[in-house]
Design a protein around this motif. Structure first.
Motif, short mmCIF file in Angstrom:
data_model
loop_
_atom_site.label_atom_id
_atom_site.label_comp_id
_atom_site.label_asym_id
_atom_site.label_seq_id
_atom_site.Cartn_x
_atom_site.Cartn_y
_atom_site.Cartn_z
N ASN A 64 2.41 6.74 -11.75
CA ASN A 64 1.95 5.98 -12.92
C ASN A 64 0.44 5.76 -12.90
N GLY A 65 -0.24 6.46 -12.02
CA GLY A 65 -1.69 6.35 -11.96
C GLY A 65 -2.18 5.04 -11.37
N GLN A 66 -1.37 4.41 -10.57
CA GLN A 66 -1.75 3.12 -10.01
C GLN A 66 -2.45 3.25 -8.67
N ARG A 67 -2.86 4.48 -8.34
CA ARG A 67 -3.62 4.66 -7.10
C ARG A 67 -5.00 4.07 -7.28
N ARG A 68 -5.53 3.55 -6.24
CA ARG A 68 -6.91 3.08 -6.33
C ARG A 68 -7.64 3.56 -5.09
N LYS A 69 -8.92 3.76 -5.25
CA LYS A 69 -9.71 4.23 -4.13
C LYS A 69 -9.86 3.11 -3.11
N PRO A 70 -9.85 3.46 -1.82
CA PRO A 70 -10.07 2.43 -0.81
C PRO A 70 -11.42 1.76 -1.02
N ARG A 71 -11.49 0.47 -0.79
CA ARG A 71 -12.71 -0.29 -0.98
C ARG A 71 -13.76 0.15 0.02
N GLN A 72 -14.98 0.31 -0.44
CA GLN A 72 -16.06 0.70 0.45
C GLN A 72 -16.60 -0.53 1.15
N LYS A 73 -16.76 -0.42 2.45
CA LYS A 73 -17.27 -1.54 3.23
C LYS A 73 -18.74 -1.77 2.87
N GLY A 74 -19.10 -3.02 2.76
CA GLY A 74 -20.48 -3.38 2.52
C GLY A 74 -20.88 -3.34 1.06
N LYS A 75 -19.99 -2.98 0.17
CA LYS A 75 -20.32 -2.87 -1.24
C LYS A 75 -20.72 -4.23 -1.82
#
Length: 82
Positions: A64-75
Motif C-alpha cells: 500500500n506504499g506505506q514504506r518509509r525511508k529510514p530516518r537519517q541520523k543528525g538530520k
C-alpha cells in the motif's frame, strides 16, 4: 535456519525498511499486541496460521506504499543549525 529465525529476520528487515518501531509493529499487526516482537525474540512460539497472517499483513502494508525511508541520523541537528 529455523522457521522462527527466518520469521525474526524477516520482521527485523521489515522494521528496518519501514522505520517502524517494534511496539508499533505489534500494535498495528494482526496480533494487536505491542509486545509480540519482544516475546518472539525470547522464544515464544506462534501458530502457522498466525505466521501466515503476519506475512500477509507485512506484504499488504508495504504494497500500500506505506514504506518509509529510514530516518537519517543528525538530520534534526542540521535543521536547527540552519
Amino acid at each position: 535456519m529455523t522457521i522462527h529465525a527466518k520469521l525474526m529476520a524477516d520482521i527485523d528487515a521489515f522494521l528496518k525498511r519501514t522505520g517502524m518501531p517494534q511496539t508499533t509493529f505489534g500494535s498495528a499487526s494482526p496480533f494487536k499486541n505491542p509486545h509480540i516482537v519482544r516475546r518472539l525474540r525470547i522464544g515464544q512460539s506462534i501458530t502457522v496460521q498466525r505466521v501466515d497472517a503476519l506475512y500477509a499483513w507485512m506484504r499488504e502494508y508495504e504494497g500500500n506504499g506505506q514504506r518509509r525511508k529510514p530516518r537519517q541520523k543528525g538530520k534534526r541537528a542540521e535543521n536547527r543549525a540552519a
